[in-house]
Motif scaffolding. Sequence first.
Motif, short mmCIF file in Angstrom:
data_model
loop_
_atom_site.label_atom_id
_atom_site.label_comp_id
_atom_site.label_asym_id
_atom_site.label_seq_id
_atom_site.Cartn_x
_atom_site.Cartn_y
_atom_site.Cartn_z
N PHE A 31 -8.69 1.49 3.58
CA PHE A 31 -8.37 0.28 4.05
C PHE A 31 -9.16 -0.50 5.00
O PHE A 31 -9.45 -1.73 4.75
CB PHE A 31 -6.81 0.35 4.76
CG PHE A 31 -5.68 0.75 3.78
CD1 PHE A 31 -5.78 0.11 2.63
CD2 PHE A 31 -4.70 1.69 3.96
CE1 PHE A 31 -4.48 0.60 1.68
CE2 PHE A 31 -3.92 2.26 3.04
CZ PHE A 31 -3.63 1.45 2.11
N LYS A 32 -9.92 0.10 5.86
CA LYS A 32 -10.77 -0.38 6.60
C LYS A 32 -12.12 -0.70 5.93
O LYS A 32 -12.50 -1.93 6.18
CB LYS A 32 -11.16 0.64 7.84
CG LYS A 32 -10.19 0.87 8.82
CD LYS A 32 -10.67 1.63 9.93
CE LYS A 32 -9.67 1.94 11.06
NZ LYS A 32 -10.00 2.95 12.01
N LYS A 33 -12.47 -0.20 4.80
CA LYS A 33 -13.63 -0.33 4.19
C LYS A 33 -13.36 -1.82 3.56
O LYS A 33 -14.45 -2.45 3.35
CB LYS A 33 -13.74 0.69 3.18
CG LYS A 33 -15.26 0.43 2.39
CD LYS A 33 -15.62 1.40 1.58
CE LYS A 33 -16.74 1.03 0.50
NZ LYS A 33 -16.94 2.19 -0.43
N HIS A 34 -12.49 -1.78 3.00
CA HIS A 34 -11.97 -2.94 1.94
C HIS A 34 -11.26 -4.19 3.07
O HIS A 34 -10.78 -5.23 2.32
CB HIS A 34 -11.15 -2.72 0.80
CG HIS A 34 -11.80 -1.54 0.15
ND1 HIS A 34 -12.44 -2.08 -0.98
CD2 HIS A 34 -11.65 -0.40 -0.02
CE1 HIS A 34 -13.19 -1.25 -1.88
NE2 HIS A 34 -12.35 -0.11 -1.12
N ASN A 35 -11.35 -4.27 4.27
CA ASN A 35 -10.88 -5.08 5.13
C ASN A 35 -9.55 -5.47 5.06
O ASN A 35 -8.94 -6.62 5.07
CB ASN A 35 -11.63 -6.40 4.85
CG ASN A 35 -13.02 -6.11 5.59
OD1 ASN A 35 -13.37 -5.47 6.68
ND2 ASN A 35 -14.17 -6.37 4.68
N ILE A 36 -8.59 -4.52 4.57
CA ILE A 36 -7.04 -4.79 4.33
C ILE A 36 -6.25 -4.61 5.59
O ILE A 36 -6.31 -3.32 6.20
CB ILE A 36 -6.53 -3.78 3.26
CG1 ILE A 36 -7.22 -3.95 2.02
CG2 ILE A 36 -5.19 -3.94 3.06
CD1 ILE A 36 -7.15 -2.93 1.03
N GLU A 37 -5.96 -5.41 6.22
CA GLU A 37 -4.91 -5.60 7.31
C GLU A 37 -3.60 -5.71 7.13
O GLU A 37 -3.38 -6.42 6.31
CB GLU A 37 -5.38 -6.42 8.56
CG GLU A 37 -6.57 -5.84 8.74
CD GLU A 37 -7.22 -6.97 9.95
OE1 GLU A 37 -6.66 -7.91 10.44
OE2 GLU A 37 -8.44 -6.98 10.26
N PHE A 38 -2.73 -5.25 7.66
CA PHE A 38 -1.33 -4.94 7.48
C PHE A 38 -0.55 -5.77 8.49
O PHE A 38 -0.59 -5.76 9.58
CB PHE A 38 -0.57 -3.73 7.33
CG PHE A 38 -1.39 -2.76 6.19
CD1 PHE A 38 -1.13 -2.88 4.91
CD2 PHE A 38 -2.31 -1.87 6.73
CE1 PHE A 38 -1.75 -2.13 3.92
CE2 PHE A 38 -2.93 -1.07 5.67
CZ PHE A 38 -2.65 -1.40 4.21
#
Length: 197
Positions: free
Chosen positions: A44-51
Amino acid sequence: MSKTLYLMRHGQTMFNLRGKVQGASDSPLTELGISQAQTAGQYFKKHNIEFDNLYSSSSERACDTLENVAPNIPYQRSKGLKEWSFGILEGESVDLLTAMWDNSDLFGNRLVAFEGDSKEDVETRLNQTLNKMMEETVGSTVLAVSHGTGIQAFLRTLIGDTAASEVFIGNCHILKFEYDNQKFKYIEKIDPIEELK
């Protein structure tokens, strides 16, 4: 407004490792399970996915998974995300459960005689829980940690038994869905370990 749901299975547990039926019962994550969860967090961090919102089944194995994916971030626990109950078969050899499995309907109603859930019970619970979650969430991106068979039952309500039976949901695999106008659309399955190789 369109929203995105990442629905993830928990990491490997002691019962998974020992080939025991888990269901509504619980067992702790193994070292590999913790590592799998941390790898999902790296994905998730690598793909800049924030929740915007985080949810977990109330089972310890799911909560521990989420806490390793997103350390120190508040989340909500939901009994609606718990695994299919396998009744009196829980804690026994997984071979007993395998004998009742059928790709065409998972376990259908065959576990009811053993004090477990029916497929309809699980489908209804997961659909109601996830729809309510997406309707009530503020923001557009949600992560929810649940369980393999429960996730499989939910997926089958969207794409059918035959297509869903081809989707293997391993430990810490992630299913991505789009949610719009009170409807889910299955997008893809993500295996964080494979993605980060």
